[in-house]
Scaffold this motif. Structure first.
Motif, PDB file in Angstrom:
ATOM      1  N   ALA A  51       0.874  -1.172   0.000  1.00  0.00           N
ATOM      2  CA  ALA A  51       0.000   0.000   0.000  1.00  0.00           C
ATOM      3  C   ALA A  51       0.910   1.220   0.000  1.00  0.00           C
ATOM      4  O   ALA A  51       1.780   1.351   0.861  1.00  0.00           O
ATOM      5  N   VAL A  52       0.718   2.099  -0.982  1.00  0.00           N
ATOM      6  CA  VAL A  52       1.571   3.276  -1.127  1.00  0.00           C
ATOM      7  C   VAL A  52       0.706   4.528  -1.027  1.00  0.00           C
ATOM      8  O   VAL A  52      -0.244   4.695  -1.796  1.00  0.00           O
ATOM      9  N   GLN A  53       1.034   5.401  -0.073  1.00  0.00           N
ATOM     10  CA  GLN A  53       0.282   6.636   0.135  1.00  0.00           C
ATOM     11  C   GLN A  53       0.889   7.783  -0.665  1.00  0.00           C
ATOM     12  O   GLN A  53       2.117   7.885  -0.782  1.00  0.00           O
ATOM     13  N   PHE A  54      -0.001   8.658  -1.164  1.00  0.00           N
ATOM     14  CA  PHE A  54       0.420   9.854  -1.890  1.00  0.00           C
ATOM     15  C   PHE A  54      -0.279  11.076  -1.322  1.00  0.00           C
ATOM     16  O   PHE A  54      -1.465  11.027  -0.993  1.00  0.00           O
ATOM     17  N   ALA A  55       0.472  12.166  -1.211  1.00  0.00           N
ATOM     18  CA  ALA A  55      -0.055  13.450  -0.747  1.00  0.00           C
ATOM     19  C   ALA A  55       0.450  14.525  -1.698  1.00  0.00           C
ATOM     20  O   ALA A  55       1.646  14.567  -2.002  1.00  0.00           O
ATOM     21  N   GLY A  56      -0.445  15.365  -2.176  1.00  0.00           N
ATOM     22  CA  GLY A  56      -0.040  16.420  -3.097  1.00  0.00           C
ATOM     23  C   GLY A  56       0.591  15.886  -4.369  1.00  0.00           C
ATOM     24  O   GLY A  56       1.477  16.522  -4.932  1.00  0.00           O
ATOM     25  N   GLY A  57       0.163  14.704  -4.801  1.00  0.00           N
ATOM     26  CA  GLY A  57       0.716  14.106  -6.017  1.00  0.00           C
ATOM     27  C   GLY A  57       2.119  13.555  -5.857  1.00  0.00           C
ATOM     28  O   GLY A  57       2.763  13.196  -6.839  1.00  0.00           O
ATOM     29  N   GLN A  58       2.598  13.444  -4.620  1.00  0.00           N
ATOM     30  CA  GLN A  58       3.943  12.951  -4.335  1.00  0.00           C
ATOM     31  C   GLN A  58       3.874  11.757  -3.383  1.00  0.00           C
ATOM     32  O   GLN A  58       2.958  11.654  -2.576  1.00  0.00           O
ATOM     33  N   PHE A  59       4.880  10.888  -3.473  1.00  0.00           N
ATOM     34  CA  PHE A  59       4.986   9.782  -2.534  1.00  0.00           C
ATOM     35  C   PHE A  59       5.013  10.319  -1.111  1.00  0.00           C
ATOM     36  O   PHE A  59       5.687  11.308  -0.815  1.00  0.00           O
ATOM     37  N   PHE A  60       4.280   9.640  -0.202  1.00  0.00           N
ATOM     38  CA  PHE A  60       4.244  10.062   1.196  1.00  0.00           C
ATOM     39  C   PHE A  60       4.753   8.962   2.134  1.00  0.00           C
ATOM     40  O   PHE A  60       5.630   9.193   2.942  1.00  0.00           O
ATOM     41  N   ASP A  61       4.203   7.751   2.023  1.00  0.00           N
ATOM     42  CA  ASP A  61       4.595   6.660   2.913  1.00  0.00           C
ATOM     43  C   ASP A  61       4.103   5.342   2.308  1.00  0.00           C
ATOM     44  O   ASP A  61       3.354   5.352   1.333  1.00  0.00           O
ATOM     45  N   LEU A  62       4.522   4.224   2.906  1.00  0.00           N
ATOM     46  CA  LEU A  62       4.090   2.938   2.390  1.00  0.00           C
ATOM     47  C   LEU A  62       4.118   1.871   3.463  1.00  0.00           C
ATOM     48  O   LEU A  62       4.756   2.032   4.501  1.00  0.00           O
ATOM     49  N   ALA A  63       3.404   0.776   3.168  1.00  0.00           N
ATOM     50  CA  ALA A  63       3.434  -0.422   3.998  1.00  0.00           C
ATOM     51  C   ALA A  63       3.576  -1.607   3.042  1.00  0.00           C
ATOM     52  O   ALA A  63       2.813  -1.733   2.087  1.00  0.00           O
ATOM     53  N   PHE A  64       4.591  -2.444   3.287  1.00  0.00           N
ATOM     54  CA  PHE A  64       4.805  -3.646   2.487  1.00  0.00           C
ATOM     55  C   PHE A  64       5.623  -4.620   3.328  1.00  0.00           C
ATOM     56  O   PHE A  64       5.874  -4.358   4.506  1.00  0.00           O
ATOM     57  N   PHE A  65       6.029  -5.753   2.754  1.00  0.00           N
ATOM     58  CA  PHE A  65       6.653  -6.829   3.528  1.00  0.00           C
ATOM     59  C   PHE A  65       7.888  -6.390   4.304  1.00  0.00           C
ATOM     60  O   PHE A  65       8.222  -6.979   5.328  1.00  0.00           O
ATOM     61  N   ASN A  66       8.592  -5.370   3.847  1.00  0.00           N
ATOM     62  CA  ASN A  66       9.840  -4.944   4.477  1.00  0.00           C
ATOM     63  C   ASN A  66       9.667  -3.706   5.358  1.00  0.00           C
ATOM     64  O   ASN A  66      10.622  -3.235   5.949  1.00  0.00           O
ATOM     65  N   HIS A  67       8.465  -3.183   5.395  1.00  0.00           N
ATOM     66  CA  HIS A  67       8.131  -1.985   6.185  1.00  0.00           C
ATOM     67  C   HIS A  67       6.639  -2.115   6.487  1.00  0.00           C
ATOM     68  O   HIS A  67       5.801  -1.630   5.733  1.00  0.00           O
ATOM     69  N   LEU A  68       6.287  -2.810   7.563  1.00  0.00           N
ATOM     70  CA  LEU A  68       4.930  -3.286   7.783  1.00  0.00           C
ATOM     71  C   LEU A  68       3.893  -2.223   8.128  1.00  0.00           C
ATOM     72  O   LEU A  68       2.698  -2.520   8.076  1.00  0.00           O
ATOM     73  N   ALA A  69       4.297  -0.999   8.448  1.00  0.00           N
ATOM     74  CA  ALA A  69       3.303   0.019   8.799  1.00  0.00           C
ATOM     75  C   ALA A  69       3.783   1.404   8.379  1.00  0.00           C
ATOM     76  O   ALA A  69       4.976   1.679   8.361  1.00  0.00           O
ATOM     77  N   THR A  70       2.810   2.260   8.058  1.00  0.00           N
ATOM     78  CA  THR A  70       3.143   3.653   7.775  1.00  0.00           C
ATOM     79  C   THR A  70       3.527   4.334   9.091  1.00  0.00           C
ATOM     80  O   THR A  70       3.224   3.830  10.173  1.00  0.00           O
ATOM     81  N   ARG A  71       4.203   5.460   8.988  1.00  0.00           N
ATOM     82  CA  ARG A  71       4.677   6.159  10.186  1.00  0.00           C
ATOM     83  C   ARG A  71       3.550   6.507  11.148  1.00  0.00           C
ATOM     84  O   ARG A  71       3.728   6.468  12.362  1.00  0.00           O
TER      85      ARG A  71
END
Length: 188
Positions: A51-71
């Motif tokens: 799951a990849v989050q975007f804010a203002g049309g830019q990458f913001f944060d993500l959650a995937f197998f190597n980073h299990l939760a957003t900040r």
């Protein structure tokens, strides 16, 4: 439950019409009968949900197998399935919509082959959206083979004070979501 087709959108609301506050995006897949050691000599394919989050049309944060939760803890990946074997969902990502940072306007849900295998050997790929009680609200099923190593399956996006889900179903060349964040921008 609504079976979505590519490009279709659905408002995230409970059956009584109230906006949802928590959802789960579950993904599942099966290997094609010709995949794997006995079928083709190829190793089993390890797909990963992201799951990849975007804010203002830019990458913001993500959650995937190597980073299990957003900040902010609003998006949490519940664990990596490295085989896709077994019935039911293979990987699940939870989203607490009330905790998503206010500037985040969309969240893309991806499936990708960490080892770089084409998704042509995958069948019965789907993503489904569940409410907090586990009731399936919508499902998007991939029906065509995908030559790329990744698939942008769906997008959650803000719609006024609520959220909508849009089915995408487009192949993309990446093994992890951080391989090419620029390639994800057209889907935001």
């Amino acid at each position: 439950m609504i079976e979505l087709t590519e490009g279709q959108e659905v408002t995230l609301a409970a059956p009584d019409g109230k906006a949802l506050t928590k959802v789960q995006m579950a993904v599942g897949w099966d290997h094609a009968p010709t995949a794997g050691f006995i079928g083709s000599g190829a190793a089993p394919i390890d797909l990963d949900a992201s799951a990849v989050q975007f804010a203002g049309g830019q990458f913001f944060d993500l959650a995937f197998f190597n980073h299990l939760a957003t900040r902010d803890g609003s998006v949490v990946h519940l664990g990596d399935n490295t085989t896709g074997k077994g019935d039911g969902d293979d990987e699940v990502i939870t989203v607490d919509l009330g905790r998503v940072y206010a500037k985040v306007e969309s969240i893309l849900f991806l499936v990708s082959s960490y080892q770089g295998h084409s998704l042509e050997y995958i069948r019965n790929a789907y993503c489904r959206l569940l409410d907090d009680d586990g009731t399936e609200l919508a499902r998007f099923t991939l029906t065509l083979g995908v030559r790329e190593t990744g698939l942008v399956m769906a997008r959650l996006f803000r719609d006024g004070s609520g959220w909508k889900l849009g089915a995408i179903g487009t192949g993309i060349a990446l093994k992890t979501p951080t391989d090419s964040l620029e390639a994800l921008l057209p889907f935001v």
